[in-house]
Design an enzyme around this catalytic site. Structure first.
Site, PDB file in Angstrom:
ATOM      1  N   ARG A  72      20.233   7.718 -21.359  1.00  0.00           N
ATOM      2  CA  ARG A  72      20.233   7.748 -22.477  1.00  0.00           C
ATOM      3  C   ARG A  72      20.590   9.196 -22.930  1.00  0.00           C
ATOM      4  O   ARG A  72      21.009   9.602 -23.907  1.00  0.00           O
ATOM      5  CB  ARG A  72      19.185   7.086 -23.391  1.00  0.00           C
ATOM      6  CG  ARG A  72      17.763   7.824 -23.226  1.00  0.00           C
ATOM      7  CD  ARG A  72      16.587   6.928 -24.057  1.00  0.00           C
ATOM      8  NE  ARG A  72      16.779   7.003 -25.546  1.00  0.00           N
ATOM      9  CZ  ARG A  72      16.740   8.272 -26.109  1.00  0.00           C
ATOM     10  NH1 ARG A  72      16.433   9.466 -25.853  1.00  0.00           N
ATOM     11  NH2 ARG A  72      16.778   7.913 -27.590  1.00  0.00           N
ATOM     12  N   GLU A  96       0.727  -1.271   0.288  1.00  0.00           N
ATOM     13  CA  GLU A  96       0.013  -0.119   0.188  1.00  0.00           C
ATOM     14  C   GLU A  96       0.951   1.304  -0.082  1.00  0.00           C
ATOM     15  O   GLU A  96       0.222   2.295  -0.089  1.00  0.00           O
ATOM     16  CB  GLU A  96      -0.866  -0.096   1.155  1.00  0.00           C
ATOM     17  CG  GLU A  96      -1.983  -1.015   1.094  1.00  0.00           C
ATOM     18  CD  GLU A  96      -2.833  -0.810  -0.171  1.00  0.00           C
ATOM     19  OE1 GLU A  96      -3.223   0.403  -0.433  1.00  0.00           O
ATOM     20  OE2 GLU A  96      -3.067  -1.660  -0.789  1.00  0.00           O
TER      21      GLU A  96
HETATM   22  N1  SAH Z   1      -1.873   2.404  -2.122  1.00  0.00           N
HETATM   23  C1  SAH Z   1      -1.181   3.501  -2.920  1.00  0.00           C
HETATM   24  C2  SAH Z   1      -0.308   2.738  -4.184  1.00  0.00           C
HETATM   25  C3  SAH Z   1       0.410   1.820  -3.777  1.00  0.00           C
HETATM   26  S1  SAH Z   1       1.161   1.004  -5.249  1.00  0.00           S
HETATM   27  C4  SAH Z   1      -2.079   4.546  -3.413  1.00  0.00           C
HETATM   28  O1  SAH Z   1      -3.146   4.511  -3.482  1.00  0.00           O
HETATM   29  O2  SAH Z   1      -1.506   5.924  -3.518  1.00  0.00           O
HETATM   30  C5  SAH Z   1       2.804   0.491  -4.494  1.00  0.00           C
HETATM   31  C6  SAH Z   1       4.114   1.372  -5.044  1.00  0.00           C
HETATM   32  O3  SAH Z   1       4.017   1.244  -6.202  1.00  0.00           O
HETATM   33  C7  SAH Z   1       4.182   2.687  -4.576  1.00  0.00           C
HETATM   34  O4  SAH Z   1       4.569   2.851  -3.236  1.00  0.00           O
HETATM   35  C8  SAH Z   1       4.929   3.125  -5.640  1.00  0.00           C
HETATM   36  O5  SAH Z   1       6.637   3.089  -5.382  1.00  0.00           O
HETATM   37  C9  SAH Z   1       4.889   2.262  -6.844  1.00  0.00           C
HETATM   38  N2  SAH Z   1       3.913   2.829  -7.815  1.00  0.00           N
HETATM   39  C10 SAH Z   1       2.440   2.398  -8.142  1.00  0.00           C
HETATM   40  N3  SAH Z   1       2.165   3.170  -9.293  1.00  0.00           N
HETATM   41  C11 SAH Z   1       3.241   4.079  -9.643  1.00  0.00           C
HETATM   42  C12 SAH Z   1       3.253   5.284 -10.451  1.00  0.00           C
HETATM   43  N4  SAH Z   1       2.324   5.379 -11.425  1.00  0.00           N
HETATM   44  N5  SAH Z   1       4.267   5.839 -10.667  1.00  0.00           N
HETATM   45  C13 SAH Z   1       5.669   5.543  -9.812  1.00  0.00           C
HETATM   46  N6  SAH Z   1       5.474   4.594  -8.799  1.00  0.00           N
HETATM   47  C14 SAH Z   1       4.177   3.986  -8.794  1.00  0.00           C
END
Ligand code: SAH
Length: 262
Positions: free
Chosen positions: A152, A115
Site C-alpha cells: 500500500r 519450532e
Molecule cells: N519456537 C520458536 C517459535 C516458533 S513459531 C521460538 O520460541 O522462538 C513458528 C514460526 O512462526 C516461526 O518460525 C516464525 O516464522 C513464525 N512466527 C511466530 N511468531 C511470529 C512473530 N511474532 N512474528 C513473525 N513470525 C512469527
C-alpha cells in the site's frame, strides 16, 4: 517490486493476495507476489521439510536443505533480493520498517513452522522480523502483514483520493476521526465543521483532532513529530503549545523509565 514467499502452506496465502488493493497492485504490475512451496525443494521419497531436534526436546525443526534450495531458486531468478526471515525473535516491525522495505526491488520472505528453522539457515538471511511479541503457529500471517503494509506504500497502489502520507504513523501522529453519510446516526451528528465546506476550518479541525488523539492515546509519539510553522501557528491559535507537550511527554517518558527500572 517483487516478493517471493517461501512456505510449506502456499494455499494459506492465496485469498488475502487476491482481494482489494493487493490484487489491483498485482494486476497493474506494481508488484509481483509469488508463493513457493518449500516441499517442492525437499529431497527423498517423503519430501520431508522437518525433522526432530538434535539434543532432544519438544516439536519439530524445519530442515535446512529444502529452504537453501528454494532460496537458491528464487535469488537465481533475480539477484540481489533482500532475504527476510519471519521470527518472533526478529526486530520489531512498524511503519518505519515498512517504509524502509518499500524501497527494495526484491524481497524474499521465509515462513517458519513448528519450532522454527535450523540455525544454519541464518547465514542466508539479511533481516529477521517479528510482527509483535506473541507467537504464531507459522510465518505466513506475518509475511502477509509485511506484504500488505508494504504494497500500500508503493506509488500508485492506493487510489488517488487516498493517501498513505496522511495515515496514522506516517508522520508520527494518529489520524483524526473520520465520518461519512448519514449526517445523523443514532442521534449522533457529524461535527459541524466537517460539513461547513470551509477548507481552512476543516484542516484546522483535523490537525487538532490528530494531535488531541495522539496526546490521549500515544503521547510518546509526539516527541518525534516535526510540526511545520503553519501547524504550530494553528495549534497555538487553539491554545496548544507544541513545546509544552513535547516537554511534558519527555517528563512522562522519564517517569515511566524510572517506574520500569523499579
Ligand atoms: N519456537 C520458536 C517459535 C516458533 S513459531 C521460538 O520460541 O522462538 C513458528 C514460526 O512462526 C516461526 O518460525 C516464525 O516464522 C513464525 N512466527 C511466530 N511468531 C511470529 C512473530 N511474532 N512474528 C513473525 N513470525 C512469527
Amino acid at each position: 517490486m517483487r516478493f517471493d514467499i517461501l512456505t510449506i502452506f502456499p494455499d494459506l496465502l492465496q485469498s488475502p493476495l487476491q482481494e482489494g488493493i493487493i490484487r489491483r497492485a498485482q494486476a497493474g504490475n506494481l508488484v509481483q507476489i509469488l508463493a513457493h512451496n518449500i516441499r517442492d525443494y525437499a529431497q527423498g521419497k517423503h519430501s520431508m521439510t522437518d525433522d526432530r531436534p538434535f539434543g532432544g526436546g519438544e516439536g519439530m525443526v524445519m530442515k535446512p536443505e529444502p529452504i537453501a534450495a528454494a532460496l537458491d531458486h528464487v535469488s537465481g531468478q533475480k539477484a540481489g533480493g533482500h532475504v527476510v526471515m519471519l521470527s518472533p525473535q526478529g526486530r520489531q516491525y512498524n511503519q518505519k520498517v515498512a517504509v524502509e522495505l518499500a524501497q527494495k526491488k526484491h524481497i524474499v520472505l521465509i515462513c517458519g513452522r513448528y519450532e522454527g528453522i535450523d540455525a544454519r539457515i541464518d547465514r542466508y538471511i539479511d533481516d529477521e522480523i517479528s510482527i509483535g511479541d506473541y507467537v504464531l503457529t507459522g510465518g505466513e500471517l506475518a509475511a502477509l502483514v509485511l506484504v500488505d503494509s508494504i504494497v500500500r506504500l508503493l506509488p500508485g497502489a492506493l487510489g488517488c483520493s487516498d493517501s498513505a502520507d496522511a495515515d496514522t504513523f506516517s508522520r508520527g501522529l494518529l489520524k483524526h476521526s473520520q465520518y461519512t453519510r448519514p449526517r445523523e446516526f443514532a442521534g449522533d451528528m457529524v461535527p459541524e465543521t466537517l460539513m461547513s465546506g470551509d477548507h481552512q476550518a476543516i484542516y484546522e479541525w483535523r490537525l487538532l483532532e490528530a494531535v488531541k488523539r495522539t496526546m490521549a492515546r500515544r503521547p510518546e509519539l509526539l516527541q518525534s513529530v516535526q510540526f511545520s510553522t503553519i501547524e504550530r501557528k494553528v495549534l497555538a491559535k487553539h491554545g496548544y503549545n507544541i513545546e509544552d507537550f513535547c516537554e511534558s511527554t519527555k517528563e512522562l517518558k522519564k517517569l515511566k523509565e524510572l517506574d520500569d527500572a523499579k
